[in-house]
Design an enzyme around this catalytic site. Structure first.
Site, PDB file in Angstrom:
ATOM      1  N   SER A  70       0.848  -1.196   0.000  1.00 28.17           N
ATOM      2  CA  SER A  70       0.000   0.000   0.000  1.00 28.17           C
ATOM      3  C   SER A  70       0.876   1.236   0.000  1.00 28.17           C
ATOM      4  O   SER A  70       1.987   1.224   0.533  1.00 28.17           O
ATOM      5  CB  SER A  70      -0.892   0.034   1.242  1.00 28.17           C
ATOM      6  OG  SER A  70      -1.657   1.228   1.252  1.00 28.17           O
ATOM      7  N   LYS A 117      -3.849  -6.951   2.986  1.00 32.16           N
ATOM      8  CA  LYS A 117      -3.917  -5.872   1.991  1.00 32.16           C
ATOM      9  C   LYS A 117      -5.361  -5.726   1.483  1.00 32.16           C
ATOM     10  O   LYS A 117      -5.846  -4.613   1.277  1.00 32.16           O
ATOM     11  CB  LYS A 117      -2.987  -6.174   0.817  1.00 32.16           C
ATOM     12  CG  LYS A 117      -3.082  -5.175  -0.350  1.00 32.16           C
ATOM     13  CD  LYS A 117      -2.841  -3.749   0.112  1.00 32.16           C
ATOM     14  CE  LYS A 117      -2.890  -2.693  -0.966  1.00 32.16           C
ATOM     15  NZ  LYS A 117      -3.325  -3.000  -2.280  1.00 32.16           N
ATOM     16  N   HIS A 177      -7.298  -3.972   4.127  1.00 35.19           N
ATOM     17  CA  HIS A 177      -6.844  -2.575   4.077  1.00 35.19           C
ATOM     18  C   HIS A 177      -7.622  -1.816   3.008  1.00 35.19           C
ATOM     19  O   HIS A 177      -8.112  -0.710   3.237  1.00 35.19           O
ATOM     20  CB  HIS A 177      -5.335  -2.554   3.786  1.00 35.19           C
ATOM     21  CG  HIS A 177      -4.813  -1.232   3.316  1.00 35.19           C
ATOM     22  ND1 HIS A 177      -4.974  -0.786   2.011  1.00 35.19           N
ATOM     23  CD2 HIS A 177      -4.145  -0.245   3.967  1.00 35.19           C
ATOM     24  CE1 HIS A 177      -4.418   0.402   1.901  1.00 35.19           C
ATOM     25  NE2 HIS A 177      -3.911   0.755   3.061  1.00 35.19           N
ATOM     26  N   ASN A 178      -7.748  -2.405   1.855  1.00 33.74           N
ATOM     27  CA  ASN A 178      -8.471  -1.711   0.782  1.00 33.74           C
ATOM     28  C   ASN A 178      -9.954  -1.591   1.084  1.00 33.74           C
ATOM     29  O   ASN A 178     -10.586  -0.588   0.741  1.00 33.74           O
ATOM     30  CB  ASN A 178      -8.273  -2.445  -0.549  1.00 33.74           C
ATOM     31  CG  ASN A 178      -6.922  -2.136  -1.169  1.00 33.74           C
ATOM     32  OD1 ASN A 178      -5.939  -1.984  -0.457  1.00 33.74           O
ATOM     33  ND2 ASN A 178      -6.874  -2.034  -2.481  1.00 33.74           N
ATOM     34  N   GLU A 237     -10.248   1.267   3.213  1.00 33.64           N
ATOM     35  CA  GLU A 237     -10.012   2.443   2.364  1.00 33.64           C
ATOM     36  C   GLU A 237     -11.297   2.868   1.634  1.00 33.64           C
ATOM     37  O   GLU A 237     -11.611   4.052   1.565  1.00 33.64           O
ATOM     38  CB  GLU A 237      -8.917   2.058   1.362  1.00 33.64           C
ATOM     39  CG  GLU A 237      -8.453   3.111   0.407  1.00 33.64           C
ATOM     40  CD  GLU A 237      -7.516   2.468  -0.637  1.00 33.64           C
ATOM     41  OE1 GLU A 237      -6.433   2.003  -0.283  1.00 33.64           O
ATOM     42  OE2 GLU A 237      -7.919   2.420  -1.826  1.00 33.64           O
TER      43      GLU A 237
END
Lengths: 298, 298, 298, 298
Positions: D121, D171, D174-175, D178
């Protein structure tokens, strides 16, 4: 019985016919003279003003108000407050906010006037042939007007719901449910449309109306709509709203209630009013900022 | 016609009775001998295995599979593939994923066996007295079995939906809509419960079923439920789900379709499975970190 | 400058220290005598009443109100209206609804008193060491008090936002965003917790704070929280809310704006307040009605 | 250390520079000869094929794969499987689905090749100057390559997350976070835009970045975006998505987790791809059917 009816719009006019079909006498007033004239030809007694309408009624007078909610309803109720006397009855059948109805009941009760808040569902056809009515107000007094509700609604189609405000509260929640059911149905058809199958939507709605778990009047209306326009090509997907859905969500917030489906149904209506959104611009700009993802230009 | 029926559970057993009521001959098999025995007493021909069942049928053989979706359906179809011959017909009436149905149709068609995916709605009562069936598969061949569907369903209660997979696809979306409609109805009653009015929910559901816009079979069931338990005090609000709602949302994601109401209906079911959530813990901890807001301790 | 400060709670007390650190003179009042005494020992001039506080200030008098929003703020502003004179300035730094601030500004302006609505973010630490302040009110007059805001906030940590109400409006929306960001972060950790990986959440939050797209103060607080309690075992996932999130959603409804993420963040907080839901009971009852699905009993 | 790097796109090229800045030797290959030539001029050793790249490395060979996720990654890993030997190491730094990574690790481990899934990221700037990396794979072997991660990332900007798949899982989540954070921020600005205040969005984002609870890198990017285009007039609000948000929601469904904010953030992106919706058409048609509400025509 004898009913004074104020308001001869889509709903009021059909209500007048319905009342007369059921042997009730109607004294009618509307700001539109033409409507008064027309309903007089159907057998009602026309009145040229609210005062005249009240005058023509025998005590205890029963006045049914069926005008647009908001300031017009407020003004009519105000005027009636001056004209009516102890023991008279006001039936307010519009889409008013239940808190306004509670307030109005309190104000009229100071003069001994009875007030009933009546939520009506079923559209114009319902007003004409028998709708669904939810009624709030004094229980004892309600019994004196109950025969009218029994006559003009479908079987089991009216409910004395409880104290003042409960009729309009119930109607408001009814509409909140309606928003959710409509959005649920519509989302289903959107996935059908996006799939690579080739469905006949009128037939789909028809089969879903016969024996399935989701059979419903709304699905019948869906069938009707597709029978006229198989892919709804002629209409835009702009979803207006008339207030009760918003009130339902506001009430949910007041009562700290999670109503995700109702809230989202309303918000997707708001979303449909816009061609482009500022939300979308911000997200697109951010994706460009951190990832170099291309934005589409205006 | 003569139908081989595999699976005599809640749905299959009632389907057998329904078929026989309509003068169809049923050859039945189930892993549960008792069920086979019982349906034999009702007039069906019992079979002690799938092979025996196939053996008893005259060509072109028609086999209706009504077993739990997933591995059991897979295994039964596999076995039928070895036993049936060109021109024979398999009707798969379970809650299978439409992609599995498309694959199975392809596999069976290699041997010339016809495969129909049939989504069924209407519950046990539907299976017995007439349900709603959505059917995918070869259109020409469908006409040869159409009389069966006409007999056992309510009027207009079956639809040839299109190519292979379309029957189960339509059933899946039907269930997605069902999730949304149920959640919408339930949210409405939750606000009623939180309000300071004192509604009789059975009567509310009844009036909403008579003349209102939201009248529906689900609202009738709501009325039934409240007639047995006026405040639903006896049951917990844990909302299980059986798969099709999840598949609907997954399909929406694949097709890049916004289905907020359907997705939220599903997610509120997941939420109901938990007493406490990690999400809640994190938010409570954060509020404490920045604002000194008290957390509630375990 | 010389500032009269009303309210010495968590925020006000720290604000007083902050003002004095920056060479401003503080005259302070609180209904709690102890707090007044304590701040006097730190160098402020204590006042035994609002009237006394106003008395001690030189004209043009500047009074900063930092009391709980709602009736207490209302009462303090009312009292100040009687005590202050043309040219004096009221700074209202609580979490008031922006519509109340607009009304108050109008009322005070009738006497020539200037009113500024100041939204404050950053928690207690912010009040002490430098927060973020959003200020609405008369632009010209603002320049006379701007030095105070420059001194007590972090660099670029204050904004003259526009006309009356804009400060509290901006703070309200800030909190709405905060709700969404917190819920987003929390949902992420919930999936981590449900996965079959074995993550160390403190380390996860730390790595996400270093170089990732989602690095943020809230993620730093998340790291802090997990450093104290690795699985948050000690706290319950009950998410209270203090009003601004609700106001944000209500504002969205008024402005016909789709804010699905903000609305859902709020509603999941409401959901967390309940062990069981009526919504869940209705859906569970319906599943039982049509499909015979077992309900879980109370 | 010596690193073979496959893929010199936006991310890979910057990663190569970053590695070389930190005294690591890079042997680089890309299907685009120009990119290979360009990085050679910066000090890397160019390779004309994957086989040539592997050839140039000393055992144990370390190959970092930074190519588009999906079929290209699959093909490169496949080829490496044939070329590498026991003890060699593959680092896969793309946006792969964690289940693919688990599968690939298993396949490579059959030949004794170590496989690490690395979620990255921080965008291009991160790849160049120091990003955030989440790493899954064998813990012991990880220590041999840890110095590389320490060198090329910001401080505390890498995490050994656990067993195979955990890096890409982290990840992915995480997105998902986001998506929610971006939508929350964007919704806030939409309400500002719809209000009758006249905010300067760049200044709003700046003040929110200084001392407020919602200060974050995304808010800094928001500030940047508004500094270039104060009302974002030049861009359309079309929100594309690249997969991880969808995967996050799919994972939530698998794990029966309520992620309303994440799911809605994704669905609002899908909604933004359409000018008109079938959902909207159905709802508009229904409103017309029952209430005679006008539809807007195409």
């Amino acid at each position: 019985m004898e009913i004074g009816l104020i308001g001869l719009g889509k709903m009021g006019y059909n209500l007048a016919l319905n009342l007369m079909d059921n042997e009730h006498n109607v004294v009618a007033f509307d700001v539109n003279n033409e409507a008064v004239k027309k309903i007089s030809e159907e057998g009602a007694i026309g009145a040229e003003s609210i005062a005249a309408l009240v005058d023509k009624l025998a005590a205890p007078k029963i006045v049914w108000v069926m005008v647009p909610s908001g300031p017009i309803t407020e003004q009519v109720i105000d005027e009636l407050k001056g004209l009516l006397a102890e023991g008279d009855i006001v039936i307010e059948g519009g889409n008013s906010h239940y808190k306004d109805s509670i307030r109005r009941e309190k104000e009229l009760s100071e003069k001994g006037i009875h007030f009933f808040d009546v939520g009506t569902s079923g559209g114009m056809a319902g007003a004409r042939e028998g709708a669904c009515m939810m009624i709030g107000g004094n229980k004892e007094v309600f019994h004196t007007i109950e025969p009218v509700f029994r006559d003009i609604n479908v079987e089991n189609g009216y409910l004395y719901a409880g104290k003042s405000g409960s009729g309009h509260f119930l109607k408001m929640i009814h509409n909140g449910i309606e928003y959710g059911m409509m959005q649920a149905i519509a989302e289903g058809f959107e996935v059908l449309e996006k799939s690579d199958f080739d469905f006949d939507y009128e037939k789909v709605a028809r089969v879903w109306n016969n024996g399935s778990v989701i059979r419903s009047w709304l699905m019948e209306l869906t069938e009707n709509a597709f029978s006229k326009d198989p892919k709804l090509d002629s209409i835009k997907g702009i979803m207006h709203s008339s207030g009760e859905g918003k009130w339902t969500v506001e009430t949910a917030l007041e009562l700290q209630t999670a109503m995700p489906v109702t809230a989202l149904s309303l918000m997707m209506r708001y979303r449909s009013l816009e061609e482009d959104t500022f939300t979308g611009k911000v997200v697109a700009a951010l994706r460009n900022e951190f990832g170099g993802h291309a934005v589409e230009s205006n």
